[in-house]
Design an enzyme around this catalytic site. Structure first.
Site, mmCIF file in Angstrom:
data_model
loop_
_atom_site.group_PDB
_atom_site.id
_atom_site.type_symbol
_atom_site.label_atom_id
_atom_site.label_comp_id
_atom_site.label_asym_id
_atom_site.label_seq_id
_atom_site.Cartn_x
_atom_site.Cartn_y
_atom_site.Cartn_z
ATOM 1 N NE ARG A 1 -9.496 -0.487 1.739
ATOM 2 C CZ ARG A 1 -9.371 0.736 1.257
ATOM 3 N NH1 ARG A 1 -10.391 1.305 0.671
ATOM 4 N NH2 ARG A 1 -8.240 1.400 1.355
ATOM 5 C CD GLU B 1 5.756 1.975 -6.373
ATOM 6 O OE1 GLU B 1 5.524 2.304 -5.212
ATOM 7 O OE2 GLU B 1 5.273 0.941 -6.899
ATOM 8 C CG ASP C 1 -14.004 47.982 17.477
ATOM 9 O OD1 ASP C 1 -14.803 48.711 16.859
ATOM 10 O OD2 ASP C 1 -13.871 46.756 17.256
ATOM 11 C CE1 TYR C 2 -21.316 47.427 21.972
ATOM 12 C CE2 TYR C 2 -22.125 47.024 19.749
ATOM 13 C CZ TYR C 2 -22.278 46.925 21.125
ATOM 14 O OH TYR C 2 -23.392 46.320 21.651
ATOM 15 C CE1 TYR D 1 -8.641 -0.609 6.829
ATOM 16 C CE2 TYR D 1 -9.584 -2.796 6.573
ATOM 17 C CZ TYR D 1 -8.745 -1.788 6.125
ATOM 18 O OH TYR D 1 -8.026 -1.959 4.973
ATOM 19 N N GLY E 1 0.848 -1.201 0.000
ATOM 20 C CA GLY E 1 0.000 0.000 0.000
ATOM 21 C C GLY E 1 0.871 1.234 0.000
ATOM 22 C CG ASP F 1 -4.851 7.882 4.540
ATOM 23 O OD1 ASP F 1 -5.322 8.904 3.997
ATOM 24 O OD2 ASP F 1 -4.640 6.839 3.923
ATOM 25 N NE ARG G 1 -5.107 -0.094 -1.754
ATOM 26 C CZ ARG G 1 -6.357 0.313 -1.782
ATOM 27 N NH1 ARG G 1 -7.348 -0.548 -1.594
ATOM 28 N NH2 ARG G 1 -6.658 1.570 -1.987
HETATM 29 C C1 GDG Z 1 -3.144 5.403 -1.064
HETATM 30 C C2 GDG Z 1 -3.938 6.293 -2.016
HETATM 31 C C3 GDG Z 1 -1.801 7.372 -2.701
HETATM 32 C C4 GDG Z 1 0.946 -2.835 -5.134
HETATM 33 N N1 GDG Z 1 0.857 -4.144 -5.427
HETATM 34 C C5 GDG Z 1 1.905 -4.737 -4.861
HETATM 35 C C6 GDG Z 1 2.678 -3.777 -4.231
HETATM 36 N N2 GDG Z 1 2.058 -2.601 -4.408
HETATM 37 C C7 GDG Z 1 2.519 -1.313 -3.916
HETATM 38 C C8 GDG Z 1 2.962 -0.415 -5.032
HETATM 39 C C9 GDG Z 1 2.690 0.970 -4.448
HETATM 40 C C10 GDG Z 1 1.540 0.736 -3.503
HETATM 41 O O1 GDG Z 1 1.433 -0.654 -3.289
HETATM 42 C C11 GDG Z 1 0.215 1.227 -4.080
HETATM 43 O O2 GDG Z 1 0.190 2.613 -3.938
HETATM 44 P P1 GDG Z 1 -0.853 3.554 -4.682
HETATM 45 O O3 GDG Z 1 -0.422 4.939 -4.489
HETATM 46 O O4 GDG Z 1 -0.885 3.176 -6.107
HETATM 47 O O5 GDG Z 1 -2.298 3.249 -4.056
HETATM 48 P P2 GDG Z 1 -3.024 3.035 -2.581
HETATM 49 O O6 GDG Z 1 -2.596 1.785 -1.934
HETATM 50 O O7 GDG Z 1 -4.476 3.134 -2.853
HETATM 51 O O8 GDG Z 1 -2.554 4.243 -1.664
HETATM 52 C C12 GDG Z 1 -3.069 6.681 -3.189
HETATM 53 C C13 GDG Z 1 -1.115 6.542 -1.634
HETATM 54 O O9 GDG Z 1 -2.014 6.183 -0.596
HETATM 55 C C14 GDG Z 1 0.057 7.303 -1.034
HETATM 56 O O10 GDG Z 1 -0.328 8.492 -0.470
HETATM 57 O O11 GDG Z 1 -0.905 7.500 -3.796
HETATM 58 O O12 GDG Z 1 -3.772 7.562 -4.036
HETATM 59 O O13 GDG Z 1 -5.123 5.639 -2.477
HETATM 60 O O14 GDG Z 1 3.783 1.418 -3.729
HETATM 61 O O15 GDG Z 1 4.280 -0.657 -5.308
HETATM 62 N N3 GDG Z 1 3.823 -4.069 -3.599
HETATM 63 C C15 GDG Z 1 4.206 -5.353 -3.569
HETATM 64 N N4 GDG Z 1 3.490 -6.342 -4.146
HETATM 65 C C16 GDG Z 1 2.344 -6.089 -4.791
HETATM 66 O O16 GDG Z 1 1.695 -7.005 -5.304
HETATM 67 N N5 GDG Z 1 5.340 -5.666 -2.953
#
Ligand code: GDG
Length: 735
Positions: free
Chosen positions: A322, A391, A509-510, A88, A29, A142, A284
């Site tokens: 989720r 990335e 002042d008022y 959650y 994430g 968050d 995700r």
């Molecule tokens: C929230 C906000 C905002 C994904 N699949 C795998 C894996 N990942 C890693 C990616 C990336 C991260 O997860 C996903 O980050 P995102 O930014 O694309 O999306 P959210 O999880 O929804 O994050 C988003 C973020 O917070 C930061 O502020 O950009 O908008 O929704 O880093 O590389 N990593 C591994 N295996 C996987 O299968 N190891």
């Protein structure tokens, strides 16, 4: 040494119990991935939920869990199954997540989940407070913890608190629909600094604060109960070198050392008549990510451009997420069906159009996918930032590859060299895909060079440092204000000076100083408390009390005519001394009313909530009850219109608090106050006021006068008090 406490719903690692032992695995994430590098490089502890509920372990395991977390500088917040359900899956992911991503049809408001959300935020606060020392910095992350900043502030007012929202902040029109909107905003405003990914989220937040809570906003500063809360945008970066270096070592690996996934990819790529190009999508599994739309658009693309059949393949990694929320189960079924039907429709013996992985892959496989795909197709319907886009670019060591990115992501604001698309426009996506697959290499390199340069410079470390620096700066700001604040010592000093002075004069002042603002000016009548304070002051020997206001003469006569204090009205046009009649302080006329009044009336007709006040020698256009943005805009328009009209007259426009006043120039509180000083040699001069018109008075009064501003606003006064109650406290010292 002070530390930083990072707080997020999930810790950057997850725990698994296997044979009574604890295993730790890194969390996936955006937030966890981004902040992990900040955490390991700094003196910090991370507070969050471990991923295991209280029901899942006994005392022995609990000790093991605490130890395992401690090794990673983490502290767990104990949560029960019921907590997770309501907090959650319930309020966070069934209410806030869809609402903040503009999926109002998925948004459920339930009192019980809101209550659990509140109590779980309190549980987080309790753990933080247990581990918090003076001088520490707190950084809350968050949407699951919107109430936390204020819960911490209430117990530890002096602590520096930052908050960062990783998802979009929706427009006021959407945000206003949530029943607990005030509580949520107040919770967030417990922070000193609020960070968002983009300026748009920031301005949506400010607009909600202004409209829902009515706080005064000055650029990106919010005045909250006499604290300044700063709001700013900090687009989150990634650990660029981690991805770039991993991609370099990936590319250098001999065939035998490659991962199984890479070998599979290579094998498949060699099948078929041509080398098929890979189009990558990673998210995700979430309805905000636009996965279903992406599949439909890909189907449309293959129908529209059949020449790509056998030559282009969508590799889609959807990470389970989720799975307990019904919407996610429905989405999973929809995607399974779509993938099946598209593959069924187009597949050939040596080519299937979509490779679909529904699982989380280890980091090295992520790098396999990033480095093997010529195109990344990321089409979220809404996404706070989207780190995958960044990335992917960081992993393109040879600078080749094309990023197609939804304009609904925060990342699209900074990544303008990518191909930006509207995720709802299949035609555009199909055409862009074709364009991407055919883009000459030089152009790919040119675009990615610019993108990489930016990502490398503004990486996650820089992002975090910028945030922390801005948070530290808010501490300096508040120290600046504390310097001016009237403390006990200053109060006593003033009281002594008052007691020992021979001739004393006080300008009060008022509105906004002696009484709070009301929706309708006629409702801001003096209370018994106000009379008591003024009477007591007036009874002191050799003390002249002057009520000095922009109000019209008749109202002040009605409210204070029976009293003996001196009254100055209409910014210094009229004066009434004890036992005397009203007299003009300046020679003014009002023959200009007939040309200006109709203009003000026409603005009032077009601006709901505004009103014109006709005083003897001035006209005021009030917009306190107008929608704040419209009010500001109309006030600016009115100013421009009036400026033309008054060009040849001796008139001026005075900008007060939510009021524009047109009056004869040369009349001001400052001028009239100076005149009053000519009567005697005063050795105690005191002036207090809250708005812009009082600044005239502060400027004209002598240096050794005590000048006090009400509220944290820009001023030339040397002191301030927080609010009207503090005005009363101060004035009752003069006895
Ligand atoms: C929230 C906000 C905002 C994904 N699949 C795998 C894996 N990942 C890693 C990616 C990336 C991260 O997860 C996903 O980050 P995102 O930014 O694309 O999306 P959210 O999880 O929804 O994050 C988003 C973020 O917070 C930061 O502020 O950009 O908008 O929704 O880093 O590389 N990593 C591994 N295996 C996987 O299968 N190891």
């Amino acid at each position: 040494m002070s530390k930083t406490i990072i707080i997020s719903n999930r810790l950057p690692l997850q725990l698994k119990i296997r044979d009574n032992t604890i295993e730790t695995i890194p969390s996936v994430g955006g937030l966890a991935t981004g902040m992990r590098s900040v955490h390991t490089h700094n003196k910090s502890v991370w507070v969050g939920w471990s991923g295991l509920t209280e029901e899942e372990f006994n005392l022995e395991l609990k000790i093991k869990v605490t130890d395992a977390l401690q090794k990673h500088q983490c502290i767990g917040v104990p949560l029960t199954e019921e907590d997770i359900e309501g907090f959650y899956y319930g309020f966070s992911n069934n209410t806030l997540w869809p609402l903040f991503h503009y999926f109002m049809e998925y948004t459920k408001f339930e009192k019980s989940t809101w209550e659990t959300y509140t109590s779980v935020n309190q549980k987080f606060a309790d753990v933080v407070l247990e581990n918090l020392d003076d001088g520490d910095t707190v950084w809350v992350h968050d949407y699951q913890l919107l109430l936390l900043p204020d819960l911490i502030r209430k117990k530890k007012p002096g602590i520096s608190i930052g908050f960062f929202l990783h998802i979009p902040f929706p427009s006021y029109e959407v945000f206003r629909t949530i029943p607990c909107r005030e509580e949520l905003l107040k919770g967030m405003l417990g922070a000193d600094l609020l960070g968002f990914h983009t300026y748009d989220y920031e301005r949506h937040f400010l607009s909600s604060v202004q409209r829902i809570l009515g706080h005064e906003i000055n650029f990106n500063n919010i005045n909250v109960d006499n604290r300044i809360v700063k709001v700013d945008s900090f687009p989150m970066g990634i650990d660029y070198n981690k991805f770039h270096d991993a991609a370099i070592s990936h590319n250098q690996k001999a065939k035998k050392d490659q991962t199984e996934t890479q070998q599979e990819i290579d094998k498949h790529l060699k099948e078929g008549s041509n080398k098929a190009k890979l189009i990558l999508s990673i998210d995700r599994l979430d309805y905000t990510k636009g996965i279903a739309n992406r599949l439909r658009a890909f189907e449309y693309f293959l129908d529209k451009y059949p020449q790509f059949k056998g030559n282009a393949r969508l590799v889609m990694l959807a990470v389970p997420s989720r799975a307990n929320v019904p919407q996610y189960q429905i989405l999973k079924n929809e995607i399974d069906q779509l993938v099946g039907s598209i593959n069924g429709k187009f597949a050939e013996v040596s080519w299937t159009p979509i490779w679909y992985f529904y699982r989380s892959l280890p980091f090295e496989n992520l790098i396999d996918l990033y480095t093997s795909s010529e195109v990344a197709l990321l089409t979220p319907i809404r996404d706070g930032m989207n780190l995958v886009a960044k990335e992917y670019i960081a992993s393109r060591v040879d600078k080749k590859g094309v990023l197609i990115l939804s304009e609904m992501t925060g990342a699209s604001n900074e990544m303008s060299e990518a191909l930006i698309i509207n995720p709802n426009n299949f035609e555009e996506i199909a055409d862009t895909l074709k364009f991407a697959l055919e883009m000459p290499e030089e152009e790919q390199i040119k675009r990615n060079t610019a993108l990489q340069k930016r990502l490398q410079r503004y990486n996650v470390e820089k992002w975090a440092n910028d945030f922390i620096e801005a948070l530290e700066a808010t501490r300096d700001d508040s120290e600046k204000y504390t310097l001016k604040k009237i403390n006990e010592k200053v109060k006593q000093e003033m009281a002594v000076k008052f007691n020992t002075a021979v001739n004393k004069i006080l300008f009060l002042d008022y509105d906004g100083t002696m009484v709070p603002f009301e929706k309708l000016p006629e409702n801001a009548k003096p209370t018994q408390r106000v009379f008591d304070i003024l009477d007591t002051l007036h009874q002191q020997s050799n003390t002249k009390v002057i009520l000095i206001t922009g109000r019209d003469r008749d109202t002040i006569q009605k409210w204070f005519g029976h009293k003996e204090y001196t009254l100055i009205t209409e910014h210094g046009a009229w004066l009434k001394e004890k036992g005397k009649d009203w007299e003009l302080m300046e020679r003014v006329d009002n023959t200009w009313f007939e040309s200006i009044a109709p203009v003000l009336e026409s603005f009032t007709d077009r601006t709901p909530g505004s009103l014109v006040e006709e005083k003897r020698y001035s006209l005021a256009w009030h917009f306190r009850n107008v929608d704040p943005d419209l009010g500001k805009k109309r006030a600016n328009e009115l100013k421009t219109t009036i400026q033309h009209l008054i060009a040849n007259h001796n008139l001026e426009i005075l900008e007060g608090d939510k009021v524009l006043e047109i009056k004869v120039s040369g009349v001001s509180k400052g001028k009239s106050a100076s005149k009053m000083l000519l009567e005697k040699n005063y050795d105690f001069i005191f002036a207090i006021g809250d708005d812009w018109t009082d600044e005239h008075m502060f400027k004209e009064l002598p240096k050794d006068a005590y000048k006090v501003k009400v509220g944290l606003k820009k001023t030339v006064a040397q002191y301030y008090v927080e609010d009207i109650h503090h005005v009363y406290d101060l004035l009752t010292e003069f006895k």
